[in-house]
Design a protein around this motif. Structure first.
Motif, PDB file in Angstrom:
ATOM      1  N   ILE A 277      12.776  76.329  58.701  1.00 23.10           N
ATOM      2  CA  ILE A 277      11.551  77.662  58.044  1.00 23.10           C
ATOM      3  C   ILE A 277      12.024  77.788  56.181  1.00 23.10           C
ATOM      4  O   ILE A 277      10.702  77.900  55.991  1.00 23.10           O
ATOM      5  CB  ILE A 277      10.988  78.681  58.305  1.00 23.10           C
ATOM      6  N   LEU A 278      13.145  77.521  55.807  1.00 23.17           N
ATOM      7  CA  LEU A 278      13.141  77.969  55.181  1.00 23.17           C
ATOM      8  C   LEU A 278      13.118  76.648  53.884  1.00 23.17           C
ATOM      9  O   LEU A 278      12.199  76.293  52.863  1.00 23.17           O
ATOM     10  CB  LEU A 278      14.992  77.966  54.447  1.00 23.17           C
ATOM     11  N   GLU A 279      12.948  75.735  54.444  1.00 25.30           N
ATOM     12  CA  GLU A 279      12.207  74.267  54.227  1.00 25.30           C
ATOM     13  C   GLU A 279      10.898  74.250  53.807  1.00 25.30           C
ATOM     14  O   GLU A 279       9.552  73.733  53.193  1.00 25.30           O
ATOM     15  CB  GLU A 279      12.594  73.056  54.738  1.00 25.30           C
ATOM     16  N   LEU A 280      10.116  74.710  54.578  1.00 22.86           N
ATOM     17  CA  LEU A 280       8.400  75.077  54.603  1.00 22.86           C
ATOM     18  C   LEU A 280       8.485  76.118  53.584  1.00 22.86           C
ATOM     19  O   LEU A 280       7.450  75.757  52.755  1.00 22.86           O
ATOM     20  CB  LEU A 280       7.963  75.554  56.100  1.00 22.86           C
ATOM     21  N   TYR A 281       8.922  76.950  53.200  1.00 28.00           N
ATOM     22  CA  TYR A 281       9.038  78.168  52.263  1.00 28.00           C
ATOM     23  C   TYR A 281       8.611  77.803  51.174  1.00 28.00           C
ATOM     24  O   TYR A 281       8.258  77.325  50.285  1.00 28.00           O
ATOM     25  CB  TYR A 281       9.766  79.590  52.872  1.00 28.00           C
ATOM     26  N   LEU A 282       9.950  76.691  51.267  1.00 34.16           N
ATOM     27  CA  LEU A 282       9.830  75.261  49.704  1.00 34.16           C
ATOM     28  C   LEU A 282       9.026  74.779  49.177  1.00 34.16           C
ATOM     29  O   LEU A 282       8.345  74.608  48.662  1.00 34.16           O
ATOM     30  CB  LEU A 282      11.133  74.813  50.384  1.00 34.16           C
ATOM     31  N   ALA A 283       7.990  74.118  50.767  1.00 36.43           N
ATOM     32  CA  ALA A 283       7.183  73.286  49.840  1.00 36.43           C
ATOM     33  C   ALA A 283       6.086  73.985  49.614  1.00 36.43           C
ATOM     34  O   ALA A 283       5.288  73.684  48.846  1.00 36.43           O
ATOM     35  CB  ALA A 283       6.828  72.769  52.123  1.00 36.43           C
ATOM     36  N   ILE A 284       5.569  75.107  50.301  1.00 35.77           N
ATOM     37  CA  ILE A 284       4.047  76.052  50.006  1.00 35.77           C
ATOM     38  C   ILE A 284       4.714  76.372  48.362  1.00 35.77           C
ATOM     39  O   ILE A 284       3.746  76.284  47.355  1.00 35.77           O
ATOM     40  CB  ILE A 284       4.762  77.366  50.596  1.00 35.77           C
ATOM     41  N   ILE A 285       5.728  76.949  47.771  1.00 38.21           N
ATOM     42  CA  ILE A 285       6.154  77.454  46.619  1.00 38.21           C
ATOM     43  C   ILE A 285       6.209  75.969  45.358  1.00 38.21           C
ATOM     44  O   ILE A 285       5.648  76.405  44.810  1.00 38.21           O
ATOM     45  CB  ILE A 285       7.794  77.894  46.661  1.00 38.21           C
TER      46      ILE A 285
END
Length: 296
Positions: A277-285
């Motif tokens: 999920i941290l990678e998903l947040y990174l993608a959004i940022i």
């Protein structure tokens, strides 16, 4: 006609006004060692009447017409493979045409494979517009052998006219999802490449089409929203088979998030994508930063 060199396969939907032009280009082929299989994906116009009229008058090559409920091009391809008798399988859309020597050139392409021990799944020619411009990149020399997933590094991007060995393609049926009618073909093409097969790409035009980029982005976005399971599979297989760098990978992750974010939570999305999920947040940022820099 039990054995033919090539199956020309046409999926169609409400194309009664264009399919005769394709037939006319088939009728004029210099090599007629082919069959024509049409799978009608639930047309509501008079496509069936047009094909029946064509079949009454055509005696040079076999024409098979199959009608199915509307289920999408990928289902039509599966159905076409069930009926195919050709050594090669050539997907030609019902609003496009072929050069008069297309089948002859494909035969030449296949004959050239005698000089290689590489596993080859298909041969491919170029597509061009009606004014003669070539679509996308082309091999520098007569041909080049490479996997479908490595096209970018050889300047082979853009639509091409791939002609697969039927016995290979029958091993890679398109998956289907209940209620969904669109699935990108690259899911199968990249799987074939990942299994070690290459394509011999030729610097010869054999396919004529209308290439219109306008409106494509909006149309694709709607297709993705209406076919989320197929789009999820597209994203996951691309991340699996393509050699993506970190930025590209984040772009794929954000792409799926953007399509389903209004109906699914971030935890569910990360689980479906099989990413942290941290990678998903990174993608959004990363996307927000990109949009901010664009506005500067």
């Amino acid at each position: 006609m039990d054995n033919v060199f090539c199956t020309v396969f046409t999926p169609t939907y409400n194309r009664k006004d264009t399919i005769y032009d394709l037939y006319d280009s088939l009728r004029k082929q210099s090599n007629k060692d082919f069959e024509w299989i049409i799978v009608d994906d639930g047309s509501t116009d008079k496509t069936e009447e047009v094909i029946n009229d064509i079949r009454k008058n055509e005696q040079t090559f076999s024409i098979t017409y199959v009608k199915q409920e509307n289920g999408g091009k990928h289902r039509a391809i599966n159905k076409g493979l069930d009926h195919a008798k050709g050594k090669m399988f050539f997907i030609v859309d019902s609003d496009d045409t072929l050069t008069y020597d297309a089948i002859e050139l494909i035969k030449h392409f296949v004959d050239s494979l005698n000089n290689t021990d590489e596993p080859i799944a298909a041969v491919a020619g170029l597509r061009m517009g009606k004014d003669g411009y070539v679509i996308g990149g082309a091999p520098i020399n007569e041909y080049i052998d490479c996997a479908n997933s490595l096209r970018k590094q050889y300047d082979l991007l853009g639509d091409k006219a791939e002609v697969y060995f039927t016995n290979v393609l029958k091993q890679y049926r398109f998956p289907t999802f209940e209620g969904e009618t669109f699935l990108t073909e690259c899911i199968v093409w990249n799987k074939i490449a990942d299994d070690g097969y290459k394509i011999r790409w030729f610097n010869k035009s054999i396919y004529i089409c209308e290439y219109q980029e306008a409106g494509l982005t909006n149309n694709l976005e709607m297709l993705k929203k209406n076919n989320p399971k197929g789009y999820l599979l597209n994203i996951k297989t691309d991340m699996m088979y393509l050699k993506l760098n970190t930025i590209q990978r984040l772009g794929y992750i954000y792409g799926y998030y953007f399509i389903v974010k209004d109906i699914k939570g971030k935890k569910e999305i990360s689980t479906e994508l099989e990413v942290n999920i941290l990678e998903l947040y990174l993608a959004i940022i990363a996307k927000k930063i990109k949009n901010y820099l664009k506005g500067q």
